[in-house]
Enzyme design. Structure first.
Site, PDB file in Angstrom:
ATOM      1  N   LYS A   1       0.855  -1.211   0.000  1.00  0.00           N
ATOM      2  CA  LYS A   1       0.000   0.000   0.000  1.00  0.00           C
ATOM      3  C   LYS A   1       0.875   1.239   0.000  1.00  0.00           C
ATOM      4  O   LYS A   1       2.039   1.200   0.414  1.00  0.00           O
ATOM      5  CB  LYS A   1      -0.955   0.027   1.207  1.00  0.00           C
TER       6      LYS A   1
ATOM      7  N   ASP B   1      -1.992  -1.761  10.234  1.00  0.00           N
ATOM      8  CA  ASP B   1      -2.275  -1.767   8.788  1.00  0.00           C
ATOM      9  C   ASP B   1      -2.896  -3.079   8.307  1.00  0.00           C
ATOM     10  O   ASP B   1      -3.306  -3.174   7.147  1.00  0.00           O
ATOM     11  CB  ASP B   1      -0.976  -1.526   7.987  1.00  0.00           C
TER      12      ASP B   1
HETATM   13  P1  ATP Z   1       4.430  -0.400   7.730  1.00  0.00           P
HETATM   14  O1  ATP Z   1       4.281   0.407   6.460  1.00  0.00           O
HETATM   15  O2  ATP Z   1       3.269  -1.328   8.019  1.00  0.00           O
HETATM   16  O3  ATP Z   1       4.845   0.403   8.926  1.00  0.00           O
HETATM   17  P2  ATP Z   1       6.941  -1.229   6.663  1.00  0.00           P
HETATM   18  O4  ATP Z   1       6.586  -1.432   5.223  1.00  0.00           O
HETATM   19  O5  ATP Z   1       7.611   0.051   7.001  1.00  0.00           O
HETATM   20  O6  ATP Z   1       5.650  -1.431   7.515  1.00  0.00           O
HETATM   21  P3  ATP Z   1       7.834  -3.932   6.857  1.00  0.00           P
HETATM   22  O7  ATP Z   1       8.347  -4.247   5.498  1.00  0.00           O
HETATM   23  O8  ATP Z   1       6.527  -4.509   7.265  1.00  0.00           O
HETATM   24  O9  ATP Z   1       7.872  -2.369   7.129  1.00  0.00           O
HETATM   25  O10 ATP Z   1       8.980  -4.391   7.874  1.00  0.00           O
HETATM   26  C1  ATP Z   1       9.169  -3.835   9.158  1.00  0.00           C
HETATM   27  C2  ATP Z   1       9.955  -4.838  10.005  1.00  0.00           C
HETATM   28  O11 ATP Z   1       9.100  -5.935  10.302  1.00  0.00           O
HETATM   29  C3  ATP Z   1      11.146  -5.439   9.258  1.00  0.00           C
HETATM   30  O12 ATP Z   1      12.315  -4.811   9.638  1.00  0.00           O
HETATM   31  C4  ATP Z   1      11.137  -6.898   9.637  1.00  0.00           C
HETATM   32  O13 ATP Z   1      12.160  -7.188  10.563  1.00  0.00           O
HETATM   33  C5  ATP Z   1       9.815  -7.159  10.339  1.00  0.00           C
HETATM   34  N1  ATP Z   1       8.956  -8.188   9.685  1.00  0.00           N
HETATM   35  C6  ATP Z   1       8.256  -9.126  10.336  1.00  0.00           C
HETATM   36  N2  ATP Z   1       7.548  -9.868   9.467  1.00  0.00           N
HETATM   37  C7  ATP Z   1       7.789  -9.409   8.232  1.00  0.00           C
HETATM   38  C8  ATP Z   1       7.338  -9.776   6.943  1.00  0.00           C
HETATM   39  N3  ATP Z   1       6.492 -10.800   6.748  1.00  0.00           N
HETATM   40  N4  ATP Z   1       7.768  -9.045   5.899  1.00  0.00           N
HETATM   41  C9  ATP Z   1       8.600  -8.002   6.093  1.00  0.00           C
HETATM   42  N5  ATP Z   1       9.086  -7.635   7.293  1.00  0.00           N
HETATM   43  C10 ATP Z   1       8.681  -8.313   8.369  1.00  0.00           C
END
Ligand code: ATP
Length: 316
Positions: A11, A141
């Site tokens: 998203k 989210d």
């Molecule tokens: P959001 O936009 O929901 O805040 P994000 O996109 O910034 O999330 P993610 O890619 O979800 O961040 O990753 C954040 C942290 O979550 C990563 O550093 C990782 O260690 C952990 N994590 C746990 N499960 C997952 C997963 N299935 N995919 C990616 N990261 C994950």
């Protein structure tokens, strides 16, 4: 043995306004979220024992119980022990394409895919609302990622109102591979800098000046007015992330120089730019690649999509 393959979309935030801090450590938000077709593939295979096992091809994604997709399976096993006993454990394989720690809800959409997939695999017949409730126990989210499309999200992100589906607009995304921003850090820093009692008034005035207005964005979406959608893009977290990460600021400026409506997504560091066509998106991607010329910068062309989780195949 049952097997499902699910496509789990990322998203972007077209709008993210922090309304205030909450006593539980979260923040009250007003957001407009949009699914895009940059996506991971999640494969689920039932097991003959009662184990939950997770594999992922990305070195930065945890492969243990801390993975949000693992947590989603564990939650389903706890909430539906009879189905778990009947159908057995599950192997979860994540083919990661969504950059990690990027503000694109990569972990949340993986968790949503596991909830949707196990609902089917275990024949639970849970509604989207019930799945969204389970998702809210995993992360802010996740409820959005169950359904996706274009939505207004309030509370800490769990109160969702569907908005008219936007046309299949194109978007260019840019993220430095070696940069990731902790969502917790971004919100805590914002809270420190802007949400102390005397600062909240200053913030309210500043928001007015910068014309932060969820109503204007929602109206632009209701009228499918692309120009106004671009004009009313907004993200409070840019105030703390951009000064800290000069390269992200520079990337946003480059998109602006090319005449794009542009904004950081979520807690960043991904920056996106809206475009009118695939050809224009491709042209902007090439121009940014030349102007910034940094091998650490990854760029993608993606498209708005009206749903988050898709199920292209299932096998028995
Ligand atoms: P959001 O936009 O929901 O805040 P994000 O996109 O910034 O999330 P993610 O890619 O979800 O961040 O990753 C954040 C942290 O979550 C990563 O550093 C990782 O260690 C952990 N994590 C746990 N499960 C997952 C997963 N299935 N995919 C990616 N990261 C994950």
């Amino acid at each position: 043995m049952l097997s499902y393959s699910l496509i789990a979309s990322a998203k972007i935030n077209l709008y993210l306004e922090i309304i205030g801090a909450r006593p539980d450590g979260y923040h009250d938000l007003a957001m407009v979220l949009q699914s895009i077709d940059l996506a991971d593939q999640i494969d689920l295979h039932s097991r003959s024992d009662d184990a939950i096992c997770l594999h992922c091809n990305h070195p930065e994604v945890p492969q243990d119980e801390s993975n949000l997709a693992y947590k989603a399976a564990a939650l389903m096993a706890t909430k539906f022990p009879d189905a778990f006993a009947r159908y057995g454990g599950v192997d979860i394989t994540i083919h990661k394409r969504i950059p990690v720690g990027a503000g694109l809800a990569g972990g949340s959409t993986n968790a949503a895919a596991v909830l949707v997939g196990l609902n089917l695999m275990w024949n639970l017949k849970l509604s989207d609302k019930q799945l969204q409730y389970l998702g809210s126990l995993l992360g802010s989210d996740v409820p959005f990622c169950i359904v996706g499309g274009t939505m207004l999200a309030t509370g800490r992100g769990e109160y969702l109102t569907p908005l008219p589906v936007l046309g299949r607009s194109y978007v260019v995304l840019g993220k430095y591979r070696s940069l990731s921003v902790s969502t917790a850090w971004a919100y805590q820093t914002f809270r420190h800098q802007y949400l102390s009692s005397c600062m909240s008034n200053a913030l309210a005035v500043e928001n007015l000046e910068q014309s932060a207005s969820i109503e204007k964005m929602v109206s632009a979406i209701n009228h499918q007015n692309e120009r106004n959608i671009g004009q009313f893009l907004y993200n409070d977290l840019e105030r703390v992330v951009l000064p800290e990460y000069q390269k992200v600021q520079r990337l946003k400026e480059e998109f602006q120089r090319l005449g794009c409506a542009t904004m950081m997504s979520g807690s960043g560091p991904t920056v996106f730019a809206l475009t009118h066509s695939q050809a224009e998106a491709q042209q902007i991607l090439e121009s940014v690649k030349i102007a910034i010329a940094d091998p650490d910068l990854d760029l993608w062309v993606s498209q708005f999509t009206p749903s988050s989780i898709r199920i292209p195949s299932f096998h028995t």
